[in-house]
Design a protein around this motif. Structure first.
Motif, PDB file in Angstrom:
ATOM      1  N   GLY A 138     -16.050  19.384  58.357  1.00 48.36           N
ATOM      2  CA  GLY A 138     -16.813  19.080  58.825  1.00 48.36           C
ATOM      3  C   GLY A 138     -16.814  19.044  60.417  1.00 48.36           C
ATOM      4  O   GLY A 138     -17.517  18.798  61.181  1.00 48.36           O
ATOM      5  N   GLY A 139     -15.832  18.690  61.071  1.00 52.65           N
ATOM      6  CA  GLY A 139     -15.139  18.633  62.615  1.00 52.65           C
ATOM      7  C   GLY A 139     -15.590  20.163  62.569  1.00 52.65           C
ATOM      8  O   GLY A 139     -15.899  20.620  63.747  1.00 52.65           O
ATOM      9  N   GLN A 140     -14.328  20.846  62.205  1.00 47.22           N
ATOM     10  CA  GLN A 140     -14.994  22.891  61.954  1.00 47.22           C
ATOM     11  C   GLN A 140     -16.591  23.213  62.121  1.00 47.22           C
ATOM     12  O   GLN A 140     -16.447  23.679  62.795  1.00 47.22           O
ATOM     13  CB  GLN A 140     -13.800  22.981  60.971  1.00 47.22           C
ATOM     14  CG  GLN A 140     -12.625  23.012  61.459  1.00 47.22           C
ATOM     15  CD  GLN A 140     -11.808  23.791  59.484  1.00 47.22           C
ATOM     16  OE1 GLN A 140     -12.121  23.743  58.669  1.00 47.22           O
ATOM     17  NE2 GLN A 140     -10.517  24.431  60.358  1.00 47.22           N
ATOM     18  N   MET A 141     -17.004  22.442  60.835  1.00 50.62           N
ATOM     19  CA  MET A 141     -18.880  23.207  61.143  1.00 50.62           C
ATOM     20  C   MET A 141     -19.231  22.603  62.371  1.00 50.62           C
ATOM     21  O   MET A 141     -20.237  23.202  62.948  1.00 50.62           O
ATOM     22  CB  MET A 141     -19.204  21.612  59.819  1.00 50.62           C
ATOM     23  CG  MET A 141     -20.802  23.010  60.140  1.00 50.62           C
ATOM     24  SD  MET A 141     -20.664  24.276  59.321  1.00 50.62           S
ATOM     25  CE  MET A 141     -22.368  24.764  59.512  1.00 50.62           C
ATOM     26  N   GLN A 142     -19.132  21.504  63.039  1.00 53.07           N
ATOM     27  CA  GLN A 142     -19.212  21.269  64.470  1.00 53.07           C
ATOM     28  C   GLN A 142     -18.949  21.298  64.958  1.00 53.07           C
ATOM     29  O   GLN A 142     -20.279  21.886  66.537  1.00 53.07           O
ATOM     30  CB  GLN A 142     -19.160  19.533  64.396  1.00 53.07           C
ATOM     31  CG  GLN A 142     -20.412  19.007  65.878  1.00 53.07           C
ATOM     32  CD  GLN A 142     -21.249  18.280  65.276  1.00 53.07           C
ATOM     33  OE1 GLN A 142     -22.199  18.909  64.061  1.00 53.07           O
ATOM     34  NE2 GLN A 142     -21.749  16.973  65.593  1.00 53.07           N
ATOM     35  N   ARG A 143     -17.880  21.858  65.214  1.00 55.26           N
ATOM     36  CA  ARG A 143     -17.217  23.269  66.102  1.00 55.26           C
ATOM     37  C   ARG A 143     -18.138  24.597  66.247  1.00 55.26           C
ATOM     38  O   ARG A 143     -18.416  25.384  67.465  1.00 55.26           O
ATOM     39  CB  ARG A 143     -15.678  23.839  65.791  1.00 55.26           C
ATOM     40  CG  ARG A 143     -15.079  22.546  66.418  1.00 55.26           C
ATOM     41  CD  ARG A 143     -13.993  22.808  66.027  1.00 55.26           C
ATOM     42  NE  ARG A 143     -12.272  22.127  66.038  1.00 55.26           N
ATOM     43  CZ  ARG A 143     -11.846  20.766  66.163  1.00 55.26           C
ATOM     44  NH1 ARG A 143     -13.174  20.001  65.237  1.00 55.26           N
ATOM     45  NH2 ARG A 143     -11.613  19.792  66.350  1.00 55.26           N
ATOM     46  N   ASP A 160     -27.422  16.197  69.352  1.00 55.95           N
ATOM     47  CA  ASP A 160     -27.690  15.235  68.741  1.00 55.95           C
ATOM     48  C   ASP A 160     -26.713  15.133  68.177  1.00 55.95           C
ATOM     49  O   ASP A 160     -26.191  14.946  67.309  1.00 55.95           O
ATOM     50  CB  ASP A 160     -29.415  15.379  67.056  1.00 55.95           C
ATOM     51  CG  ASP A 160     -29.704  14.335  66.914  1.00 55.95           C
ATOM     52  OD1 ASP A 160     -29.398  13.191  67.163  1.00 55.95           O
ATOM     53  OD2 ASP A 160     -31.277  14.055  66.413  1.00 55.95           O
ATOM     54  N   GLU A 161     -26.320  13.040  68.505  1.00 57.47           N
ATOM     55  CA  GLU A 161     -25.101  12.756  67.842  1.00 57.47           C
ATOM     56  C   GLU A 161     -24.493  14.004  67.492  1.00 57.47           C
ATOM     57  O   GLU A 161     -23.206  13.598  66.621  1.00 57.47           O
ATOM     58  CB  GLU A 161     -25.427  12.121  66.172  1.00 57.47           C
ATOM     59  CG  GLU A 161     -26.789  11.068  66.961  1.00 57.47           C
ATOM     60  CD  GLU A 161     -26.398   9.710  66.947  1.00 57.47           C
ATOM     61  OE1 GLU A 161     -25.457  10.113  67.075  1.00 57.47           O
ATOM     62  OE2 GLU A 161     -26.920   8.656  66.809  1.00 57.47           O
ATOM     63  N   PRO A 162     -23.552  14.624  68.496  1.00 60.86           N
ATOM     64  CA  PRO A 162     -22.496  15.090  68.654  1.00 60.86           C
ATOM     65  C   PRO A 162     -21.383  14.774  67.985  1.00 60.86           C
ATOM     66  O   PRO A 162     -20.550  15.649  67.523  1.00 60.86           O
ATOM     67  CB  PRO A 162     -22.342  16.712  69.902  1.00 60.86           C
ATOM     68  CG  PRO A 162     -23.276  14.546  70.641  1.00 60.86           C
ATOM     69  CD  PRO A 162     -23.630  13.902  69.422  1.00 60.86           C
ATOM     70  N   ALA A 163     -20.943  14.317  68.027  1.00 60.93           N
ATOM     71  CA  ALA A 163     -20.032  13.302  67.605  1.00 60.93           C
ATOM     72  C   ALA A 163     -19.493  12.487  66.184  1.00 60.93           C
ATOM     73  O   ALA A 163     -18.777  12.607  66.033  1.00 60.93           O
ATOM     74  CB  ALA A 163     -18.939  11.830  68.388  1.00 60.93           C
ATOM     75  N   ASN A 164     -20.356  13.225  65.716  1.00 62.00           N
ATOM     76  CA  ASN A 164     -20.344  12.598  63.853  1.00 62.00           C
ATOM     77  C   ASN A 164     -19.841  14.020  63.605  1.00 62.00           C
ATOM     78  O   ASN A 164     -19.262  15.654  63.729  1.00 62.00           O
ATOM     79  CB  ASN A 164     -21.738  12.907  63.235  1.00 62.00           C
ATOM     80  CG  ASN A 164     -22.792  11.464  63.500  1.00 62.00           C
ATOM     81  OD1 ASN A 164     -22.470  10.963  64.572  1.00 62.00           O
ATOM     82  ND2 ASN A 164     -23.926  11.060  63.477  1.00 62.00           N
ATOM     83  N   ASP A 167     -13.569  14.165  64.853  1.00 68.80           N
ATOM     84  CA  ASP A 167     -12.412  13.688  65.247  1.00 68.80           C
ATOM     85  C   ASP A 167     -12.348  13.756  66.232  1.00 68.80           C
ATOM     86  O   ASP A 167     -12.405  13.903  66.994  1.00 68.80           O
ATOM     87  CB  ASP A 167     -10.504  14.708  64.354  1.00 68.80           C
ATOM     88  CG  ASP A 167     -10.356  16.086  65.316  1.00 68.80           C
ATOM     89  OD1 ASP A 167      -9.896  16.117  66.267  1.00 68.80           O
ATOM     90  OD2 ASP A 167     -10.129  16.691  64.229  1.00 68.80           O
ATOM     91  N   ASN A 168     -10.945  12.781  66.592  1.00 67.67           N
ATOM     92  CA  ASN A 168     -10.764  12.070  67.916  1.00 67.67           C
ATOM     93  C   ASN A 168     -10.506  12.695  69.235  1.00 67.67           C
ATOM     94  O   ASN A 168     -10.821  12.826  70.011  1.00 67.67           O
ATOM     95  CB  ASN A 168     -10.067  10.496  68.226  1.00 67.67           C
ATOM     96  CG  ASN A 168     -10.670   9.022  67.115  1.00 67.67           C
ATOM     97  OD1 ASN A 168     -11.200   9.363  66.946  1.00 67.67           O
ATOM     98  ND2 ASN A 168     -10.052   8.898  66.720  1.00 67.67           N
ATOM     99  N   LYS A 169      -9.396  13.908  68.778  1.00 65.18           N
ATOM    100  CA  LYS A 169      -9.603  14.778  70.066  1.00 65.18           C
ATOM    101  C   LYS A 169     -10.249  16.273  69.757  1.00 65.18           C
ATOM    102  O   LYS A 169     -10.774  16.029  71.184  1.00 65.18           O
ATOM    103  CB  LYS A 169      -8.119  15.896  68.976  1.00 65.18           C
ATOM    104  CG  LYS A 169      -7.393  17.405  70.006  1.00 65.18           C
ATOM    105  CD  LYS A 169      -6.479  17.277  69.126  1.00 65.18           C
ATOM    106  CE  LYS A 169      -5.390  18.677  69.843  1.00 65.18           C
ATOM    107  NZ  LYS A 169      -6.319  19.553  70.391  1.00 65.18           N
ATOM    108  N   PHE A 170     -10.773  16.243  68.855  1.00 73.98           N
ATOM    109  CA  PHE A 170     -12.084  17.370  69.794  1.00 73.98           C
ATOM    110  C   PHE A 170     -12.928  16.668  69.974  1.00 73.98           C
ATOM    111  O   PHE A 170     -13.646  17.344  71.088  1.00 73.98           O
ATOM    112  CB  PHE A 170     -12.363  18.006  67.773  1.00 73.98           C
ATOM    113  CG  PHE A 170     -14.047  19.440  68.213  1.00 73.98           C
ATOM    114  CD1 PHE A 170     -13.468  19.521  69.143  1.00 73.98           C
ATOM    115  CD2 PHE A 170     -15.281  18.345  68.407  1.00 73.98           C
ATOM    116  CE1 PHE A 170     -14.186  21.102  70.287  1.00 73.98           C
ATOM    117  CE2 PHE A 170     -16.689  19.395  68.920  1.00 73.98           C
ATOM    118  CZ  PHE A 170     -15.848  20.556  69.462  1.00 73.98           C
TER     119      PHE A 170
END
Length: 250
Positions: A138-143, A160-164, A167-170
């Motif tokens: 999910g984090g890679q998809m957000q990137r 729209d809710e970009p931190a969903n 991970d904390n690092k990204f």
């Protein structure tokens, strides 16, 4: 200079009024954090700006922000609105951000390819560029979706809710990237995480059917009450805690 001027905007779904008589300006180099309760109309406001839902009232776009090939607005949607089963690669997701501003028969240029590679390198996904999106986290998809939103060099970036799903690092890297990008474009970010975004954005906009712009990144319980924005205010301190509404005397 205003990039977008919204006047008398209302949105209804059947008999339900999601937004009522909204007036809001978004200016060059704004960094706006949109907050409000669930169901208050935050995502509806974004959809109206993007022109994907019907509304009454008016939305004016600055010259160059709206043209025959699409609006110069980058958009990072909530990830659960994106079909992860679609058989495309990470790189193709990034390229898809150019489709609105290209004719169907026009190939991607060397400049387009270079820009895509730079963005994937910046967000740490260059090594998975060929991977199908159904096989990434999910984090890679957000990137990848962030790269897609940026590849056309928009004048306005809406998230729209970009931190969903990150991970904390990204999440920290994301906010650092956004601070840098804000020198080049206006940014509007929807978030439920007030404690975090108030340290990032310049301006707070409260949305609860009506809209109130507060030209500061500091927001108090009293202001939320005055704006009819019934959300939980979480503060940072030495001891983790949540302040609950006081009990009424009986």
């Amino acid at each position: 200079m205003a990039l977008i001027s919204i006047r008398g905007l209302s949105v209804t779904y059947g008999i339900y009024t999601a937004l009522e008589n909204v007036n809001l300006d978004i200016f060059e180099h704004d960094f706006i954090g949109i907050i409000g309760p669930n169901g208050g109309g935050k995502t509806t406001l974004v959809k109206a700006i993007l022109g994907t839902i019907p509304y009454s009232g008016s939305i004016w776009y600055a010259p160059g922000l709206d043209d025959r090939y699409g609006r110069a607005i980058g958009y990072l949607p909530q990830q659960n609105n994106f079909d992860r089963s679609f058989p495309i690669s990470v790189r193709e997701v990034v390229y898809s951000g150019l489709q609105a501003r290209k004719r169907l028969w026009k190939r991607y240029t060397a400049t387009d390819r270079k820009r895509a590679e730079e963005l994937m390198e910046m967000t740490g996904i260059s090594l998975i560029a060929q991977n199908p999106i159904g096989e990434i986290s999910g984090g890679q998809m957000q990137r990848a979706l962030l790269c897609r939103a940026l590849i056309s060099d928009p004048k306005l970036l809406i998230l729209d809710e970009p931190a969903n799903f990150v991970d904390n690092k990204f999440e920290k890297e994301l906010y650092d990237i956004l601070r840098t990008l804000n020198s080049q474009m206006a940014i509007v970010m929807v978030s439920h995480d007030i404690g975090t975004i108030t340290s990032v954005v310049k301006t707070i906009v409260c949305v609860n059917r009506r809209v109130h712009r507060h030209d500061s990144n500091e927001i108090t319980e009293e202001q939320l009450y005055n704006y009819d924005c019934p959300i939980q205010l979480i503060c940072h301190g030495d001891i983790p805690h949540t302040v609950l509404k006081k009990h009424e005397e009986k």
